[in-house]
Design an enzyme around this catalytic site. Structure first.
Site, PDB file in Angstrom:
ATOM      1  N   TYR A 167      -8.847  -2.158  -3.425  1.00  0.00           N
ATOM      2  CA  TYR A 167      -7.545  -1.595  -2.637  1.00  0.00           C
ATOM      3  C   TYR A 167      -6.406  -2.054  -3.445  1.00  0.00           C
ATOM      4  O   TYR A 167      -5.573  -0.910  -3.594  1.00  0.00           O
ATOM      5  CB  TYR A 167      -7.653  -2.643  -1.598  1.00  0.00           C
ATOM      6  CG  TYR A 167      -6.274  -2.290  -0.425  1.00  0.00           C
ATOM      7  CD1 TYR A 167      -6.399  -1.259   0.455  1.00  0.00           C
ATOM      8  CD2 TYR A 167      -5.209  -2.937  -0.808  1.00  0.00           C
ATOM      9  CE1 TYR A 167      -5.445  -0.925   1.107  1.00  0.00           C
ATOM     10  CE2 TYR A 167      -4.010  -2.603  -0.067  1.00  0.00           C
ATOM     11  CZ  TYR A 167      -4.312  -1.621   0.821  1.00  0.00           C
ATOM     12  OH  TYR A 167      -2.934  -1.398   1.784  1.00  0.00           O
ATOM     13  N   SER A 215       1.637  -0.552  -2.029  1.00  0.00           N
ATOM     14  CA  SER A 215       1.282  -2.058  -1.122  1.00  0.00           C
ATOM     15  C   SER A 215       1.904  -2.971  -2.343  1.00  0.00           C
ATOM     16  O   SER A 215       1.726  -2.634  -3.526  1.00  0.00           O
ATOM     17  CB  SER A 215       0.042  -2.369  -0.870  1.00  0.00           C
ATOM     18  OG  SER A 215      -0.278  -3.547  -0.485  1.00  0.00           O
TER      19      SER A 215
END
Length: 270
Positions: free
Chosen positions: A161, A151
């Protein structure tokens, strides 16, 4: 025909990879094989019935063979089942797409540590173990490819994350360097906001995300496979996000931390 294994295949980016690879795309070495040269597929996700529906649809549309492998990559049993399939020398996998992943809603210390560890199991341990199982077999054949879905959150200081996705990028780049010249290619794919089930599953609102920030999963996959064919080890498959990440590199770290913390609370982890 070659075979591709895709984790998290039933929705979003994983489903887009399945559609693209069933129809055409690149082989394990990253070479574009043209329209109509689809892969056989091994589809991995937790929902058995959803996998079966997806397999039937792809087989009927493209005439490829499709295996289904129900597995929860947050468990040792699930990871081991996929490792065993990747290690099968009689039915080799030529392209692995490590796409399975999720986010947790909330800031650090608001999320139970058990949920954080579960996410790290999927994002880091499963990626490490499955990439290792796949590339060991690929190196023997001197051909193959791995796409690890990370990401753009990997490039900004934003919680567990982002940290897990940063690990995916660093691991993939290091492994790609070590396997250079072996015939095996590895690439970290770093998308931004994509219209998938990601935010819905994490109970995150998306109404306040600007329209220009959203990416189409099918276009993203096409760009990613083109980058794999070019031999890139990191793919940011959209000019808008490439420009944003260029600005990130120029922004002082302390200022960037504050900005990404506010943005993360507004938009969620991805």
């Amino acid at each position: 025909m070659t075979t591709a294994l895709i984790t998290g295949s039933t929705a979003g980016i994983g489903a887009a990879f399945a559609r693209r690879l069933a129809a055409s795309g690149t082989d394990g070495s990253g070479t574009d094989r043209g329209h109509g040269a689809g892969h056989h597929l091994v589809l991995v996700a937790r929902d058995r019935e959803r996998l079966r529906r997806q397999a039937t649809e792809l087989h009927d549309q493209h005439g490829v063979e499709v295996e289904v492998l129900p597995a929860d990559l947050a468990t040792d049993e699930g990871i081991s089942a996929v490792e065993a399939r990747l290690a099968d020398r009689t039915h080799p996998v030529d392209l692995l797409v490590n796409n399975a992943g999720f986010g947790n809603k909330g800031e650090y210390l608001e999320v139970p540590v058990e949920d954080e560890l579960r996410m790290l199991k999927v994002h880091c341990e499963a990626v490490l173990r499955l990439t290792t199982a796949a590339t060991a077999s690929m190196r023997e054949r001197r051909r193959g490819g791995v796409v690890n879905v990370a990401s753009v959150a990997a490039f900004v200081p934003r919680g567990t994350y982002g940290a897990s996705k940063a690990w995916v990028v660093q691991f993939t780049q290091g492994a790609a360097h070590d396997l250079a010249g072996s015939g095996v290619r590895l690439m970290a794919l770093c998308p931004g906001f994509v219209r998938t089930e990601f935010h819905q599953r994490a109970d995150m609102g998306t109404d306040n995300i600007p329209g220009w920030m959203w990416l189409d999963a099918d276009k993203l996959v096409a760009a990613a496979l083109a980058d794999l064919a070019r031999g890139r080890t990191v793919s940011i498959p959209d000019p808008r996000y490439k420009a944003l990440m260029g600005l990130v590199k120029l922004t002082p770290r302390a200022l960037l931390t504050g900005m990404t913390s506010r943005t993360g609370r507004k938009y969620g982890p991805q």
